[in-house]
Design a protein around this motif. Structure first.
Motif, PDB file in Angstrom:
ATOM      1  N   TYR A 118       0.771  -1.227   0.119  1.00 55.36           N
ATOM      2  CA  TYR A 118       0.005  -0.009   0.036  1.00 55.36           C
ATOM      3  C   TYR A 118       0.889   1.255  -0.001  1.00 55.36           C
ATOM      4  O   TYR A 118       1.956   1.243   0.628  1.00 55.36           O
ATOM      5  N   LEU A 119       0.264   2.453  -0.633  1.00 57.07           N
ATOM      6  CA  LEU A 119       1.052   3.559  -0.758  1.00 57.07           C
ATOM      7  C   LEU A 119      -0.115   4.534  -0.762  1.00 57.07           C
ATOM      8  O   LEU A 119      -0.898   4.415  -1.754  1.00 57.07           O
ATOM      9  N   PHE A 120      -0.100   5.571  -0.160  1.00 56.84           N
ATOM     10  CA  PHE A 120      -0.904   6.606  -0.274  1.00 56.84           C
ATOM     11  C   PHE A 120      -2.320   6.100   0.270  1.00 56.84           C
ATOM     12  O   PHE A 120      -3.319   6.518  -0.276  1.00 56.84           O
ATOM     13  N   GLY A 121      -2.569   4.963   0.914  1.00 61.72           N
ATOM     14  CA  GLY A 121      -3.653   4.395   1.494  1.00 61.72           C
ATOM     15  C   GLY A 121      -4.269   3.707   0.247  1.00 61.72           C
ATOM     16  O   GLY A 121      -5.300   3.205   0.176  1.00 61.72           O
ATOM     17  N   GLN A 122      -3.510   3.313  -0.787  1.00 63.85           N
ATOM     18  CA  GLN A 122      -3.992   2.601  -1.778  1.00 63.85           C
ATOM     19  C   GLN A 122      -3.244   1.383  -2.092  1.00 63.85           C
ATOM     20  O   GLN A 122      -2.110   1.260  -2.042  1.00 63.85           O
ATOM     21  N   GLN A 123      -3.861   0.221  -2.311  1.00 57.82           N
ATOM     22  CA  GLN A 123      -3.334  -0.963  -2.602  1.00 57.82           C
ATOM     23  C   GLN A 123      -2.756  -1.021  -3.991  1.00 57.82           C
ATOM     24  O   GLN A 123      -3.391  -0.610  -4.978  1.00 57.82           O
ATOM     25  N   PHE A 124      -1.550  -1.662  -4.260  1.00 53.93           N
ATOM     26  CA  PHE A 124      -1.276  -1.774  -5.682  1.00 53.93           C
ATOM     27  C   PHE A 124      -1.863  -2.546  -6.563  1.00 53.93           C
ATOM     28  O   PHE A 124      -2.466  -3.571  -6.043  1.00 53.93           O
ATOM     29  N   ASP A 125      -1.826  -2.484  -7.751  1.00 54.05           N
ATOM     30  CA  ASP A 125      -2.393  -3.428  -8.724  1.00 54.05           C
ATOM     31  C   ASP A 125      -1.534  -4.431  -9.136  1.00 54.05           C
ATOM     32  O   ASP A 125      -0.320  -4.137  -8.829  1.00 54.05           O
ATOM     33  N   VAL A 126      -1.974  -5.596  -9.620  1.00 52.11           N
ATOM     34  CA  VAL A 126      -1.016  -6.564 -10.198  1.00 52.11           C
ATOM     35  C   VAL A 126      -0.184  -5.712 -11.373  1.00 52.11           C
ATOM     36  O   VAL A 126      -0.776  -5.011 -12.089  1.00 52.11           O
ATOM     37  N   GLY A 127       1.162  -5.841 -11.175  1.00 55.69           N
ATOM     38  CA  GLY A 127       1.979  -5.055 -12.180  1.00 55.69           C
ATOM     39  C   GLY A 127       2.336  -6.298 -13.331  1.00 55.69           C
ATOM     40  O   GLY A 127       1.735  -7.152 -13.672  1.00 55.69           O
ATOM     41  N   PRO A 128       3.233  -5.475 -14.424  1.00 60.66           N
ATOM     42  CA  PRO A 128       3.186  -5.943 -15.613  1.00 60.66           C
ATOM     43  C   PRO A 128       4.293  -7.251 -15.810  1.00 60.66           C
ATOM     44  O   PRO A 128       4.370  -7.915 -16.840  1.00 60.66           O
ATOM     45  N   PHE A 129       4.954  -7.750 -14.538  1.00 62.67           N
ATOM     46  CA  PHE A 129       5.722  -8.694 -14.736  1.00 62.67           C
ATOM     47  C   PHE A 129       5.305  -9.634 -13.476  1.00 62.67           C
ATOM     48  O   PHE A 129       4.614  -9.424 -12.688  1.00 62.67           O
ATOM     49  N   PRO A 130       5.836 -10.720 -13.577  1.00 65.17           N
ATOM     50  CA  PRO A 130       5.519 -12.101 -12.561  1.00 65.17           C
ATOM     51  C   PRO A 130       5.768 -11.456 -11.278  1.00 65.17           C
ATOM     52  O   PRO A 130       7.109 -10.969 -11.148  1.00 65.17           O
ATOM     53  N   ASN A 131       4.981 -11.829 -10.040  1.00 66.63           N
ATOM     54  CA  ASN A 131       5.240 -11.336  -8.980  1.00 66.63           C
ATOM     55  C   ASN A 131       5.359  -9.674  -8.797  1.00 66.63           C
ATOM     56  O   ASN A 131       6.218  -9.200  -7.973  1.00 66.63           O
ATOM     57  N   SER A 132       4.842  -8.971  -9.566  1.00 65.36           N
ATOM     58  CA  SER A 132       5.172  -7.476  -9.624  1.00 65.36           C
ATOM     59  C   SER A 132       3.785  -6.807  -9.174  1.00 65.36           C
ATOM     60  O   SER A 132       2.689  -7.332  -9.423  1.00 65.36           O
ATOM     61  N   PHE A 133       4.079  -5.558  -8.592  1.00 63.58           N
ATOM     62  CA  PHE A 133       2.860  -4.823  -8.233  1.00 63.58           C
ATOM     63  C   PHE A 133       3.207  -3.368  -8.767  1.00 63.58           C
ATOM     64  O   PHE A 133       4.285  -2.835  -8.638  1.00 63.58           O
ATOM     65  N   ALA A 134       2.141  -2.788  -8.868  1.00 63.21           N
ATOM     66  CA  ALA A 134       2.278  -1.274  -9.630  1.00 63.21           C
ATOM     67  C   ALA A 134       1.195  -0.267  -8.885  1.00 63.21           C
ATOM     68  O   ALA A 134      -0.145  -0.784  -9.069  1.00 63.21           O
ATOM     69  N   LEU A 135       1.551   0.979  -8.996  1.00 68.39           N
ATOM     70  CA  LEU A 135       0.702   1.911  -8.560  1.00 68.39           C
ATOM     71  C   LEU A 135       0.965   3.215  -9.308  1.00 68.39           C
ATOM     72  O   LEU A 135       1.823   3.627  -9.171  1.00 68.39           O
ATOM     73  N   HIS A 136       0.064   3.636  -9.966  1.00 63.04           N
ATOM     74  CA  HIS A 136       0.008   4.948 -10.752  1.00 63.04           C
ATOM     75  C   HIS A 136      -0.684   6.135  -9.836  1.00 63.04           C
ATOM     76  O   HIS A 136      -1.467   5.877  -9.071  1.00 63.04           O
TER      77      HIS A 136
END
Length: 158
Positions: A118-136
């Protein structure tokens, strides 16, 4: 003041106050702490409005346009370092312009692991790579679908 005039004026004031209050709530819907954090992110990333400044600081890109996201400019040394620093985004996102320039529109945080952080109170989305997470975080371009939505229909629609 007659009753009819009073009712019209009261209705008008109620409408105006409702619109003002609704806009204020929408602008602050993430809370004052998140607004302050995002303001700090804007301060440290403002220099990257000039894409050359990003390159000078070690960010790289292949200029691939992701529809409704833009061009991702990545700082390789931050990817997979295990540190999630809001003031050091792993990715800067630019919208290519018809005149050949690039407009900074968002920052993106990218990390690896088993569980989304979590960052900024937001859970990260599934990212573009295996076992990755992303937050825009669309801090430089409004996003009708939300500041932290992965895509932005107002960006790189071509």
């Amino acid at each position: 003041m007659d009753r009819r005039r009073f009712l019209v004026l009261s209705s008008f004031l109620t409408l105006v106050l409702t619109l003002v209050f609704s806009n204020a709530v929408a602008a602050n819907s993430y809370g004052s702490d998140v607004s302050k954090q995002l303001s700090e992110v804007r301060q440290v990333t403002a220099k990257y409005h000039d894409i050359q400044a990003a390159f000078d600081d070690g960010y790289v890109t292949d200029y691939h346009i992701v529809p409704n996201m833009g061009i991702h400019v990545v700082k390789p040394e931050l990817i997979g370092d295990g540190i999630l620093d809001p003031l050091a985004p792993e990715v800067l996102v630019y919208d290519p312009k018809k005149n050949g320039d690039y407009k900074l529109v968002a920052v993106e945080y990218l990390t690896f692991g088993d569980d989304p952080p979590y960052l900024f109170g937001q859970q990260f989305d599934v990212g573009p790579f295996p076992n990755s997470f992303a937050l825009h975080a669309w801090i430089w371009q409004g996003n009708p679908d939300g500041k932290f939505n992965a895509t932005n229909r107002n960006v790189a629609n071509n």
